[in-house]
Enzyme design. Structure first.
Site: not given
Length: 349
Positions: A228, A266, A268
């Site tokens: 992240s 992830s 983001d």
């Protein structure tokens, strides 16, 4: 053996983009912004911490600032984000920390806000906390940082140069299979007849195939794609919350330039705020028709480009300033080491 002193990207002879930086090339080039870290490197099992971002030095709950929030892939936790989306304003400092410390960071922000003069009758607080998971180098289950340690980061926030690398919320983060961390950069742009500053601070903890200023950097862990990143944007440009959301979205342009995989695993996240007095959400303005004066849509493109450049450089600074860390992988229960990026290899690109 003493580790080689770390250097920022520009000290290594590489630049990102064409827009000039601020004097410090940091988020604190935006006047009034302060950054605080608490860094915990204790033995091999504890490598974690917290980083606080304060938009101004006053009572943020009373003098709120406009803000915008953006998500590219939402595999993560970002406390307070829904109210920012709904109301377009920030009423507490921003804290970055590890995944399991989000609750403690909320409590630290609550304590800090309730203790401020003028908040004696406050009964609801939208504490804002971003996180990444540092369990590859940190015993994340050990409940550090504590509420008190996080509050220390908030209260010790300062303007001026910003410590980068394996500090604060970046103590235990990993990026591209290398040691990640905290990084920052800024840009100064002309919009109409005025000059404005844009500053970015990141907590890098993601993967992909690393690109350094447009050049591929080969790592041993190119398969490392999950993770992240949290990106915080500050500007003194007078922007409404809608255009601040658009500003935050441009962080993803800088993120992509670094070779991010933007994978399923992830998280983001980007948050942007303006410190401009003309758009501040003061108690008086909140009671009546707002007299806020903000830049129009047609003139904000230079700010967008500035965010892209500053985000890319902030991420690269988070890598070049980080040192090698040997820690504890909480998922495997075994020691782990993540090497710092090679400065010699970067110089030779």
């Amino acid at each position: 053996m003493t580790e080689t002193p770390r250097q920022r990207l520009r000290e290594l002879g590489l630049t990102v983009g064409h827009i000039p930086t601020g004097p410090l090339n940091a988020i604190t080039d935006v006047a009034g912004v302060a950054i605080g870290h608490v860094s915990l490197h204790e033995g091999e099992s504890t490598h974690t911490g917290a980083t606080a971002v304060l938009p101004h030095g006053g009572n943020l709950f009373q003098d709120k600032v406009p803000a915008g929030f953006a998500v590219l892939n939402g595999f993560g936790k970002f406390a307070g984000s829904t109210q920012i989306v709904e109301l377009g304003e920030l009423e507490t400092p921003i804290v970055l920390t590890n995944t399991l410390a989000v609750g403690r960071a909320i409590e630290a922000l609550n304590r800090y806000t309730l203790s401020q003069s003028g908040n004696e009758k406050v009964t609801s607080i939208n504490a804002v906390v971003g996180e990444t998971n540092d369990s590859r180098l940190n015993d994340i289950r050990a409940c550090r940082p504590s509420v008190e340690e996080i509050e220390q980061a908030i209260r010790n926030a300062q303007s001026g140069p910003v410590p980068e690398g394996a500090v604060g919320a970046g103590c235990g983060t990993v990026a591209f299979g290398l040691k990640g961390g905290i990084g920052t950069s800024s840009r100064k742009v002309k919009v109409g007849k005025a000059y404005y500053t844009v500053g970015v601070l990141v907590q890098s903890n993601y993967g992909g195939h690393l690109m350094v200023a447009g050049r591929p950097y080969q790592t041993k862990a190119s398969h490392d794609k999950d993770g992240s990143i949290v990106m915080i944007v500050a500007t003194d440009a007078p922007l409404c919350s809608r255009n601040l959301k658009r500003l935050a979205e441009r962080c993803f342009g800088g993120l992509a330039r670094t070779g991010a995989a933007l994978s399923n695993g992830s998280g983001d996240y980007a948050l942007a705020f303006s410190t401009a007095e003309s758009v501040r959400r003061t108690p008086e303005r909140r009671k009546d028709i707002s007299d806020a004066v903000a830049l129009s849509n047609d003139v904000v493109s230079p700010l967008f480009e500035a965010v892209i450049e500053a985000t890319e450089e902030a991420i690269l600074n988070s890598l070049t300033m980080a040192h090698t860390v040997t820690g504890y992988n909480a998922g495997t229960g075994k020691p782990s080491t993540f090497e710092a990026i090679s400065l010699d290899a970067i110089r030779s690109l």
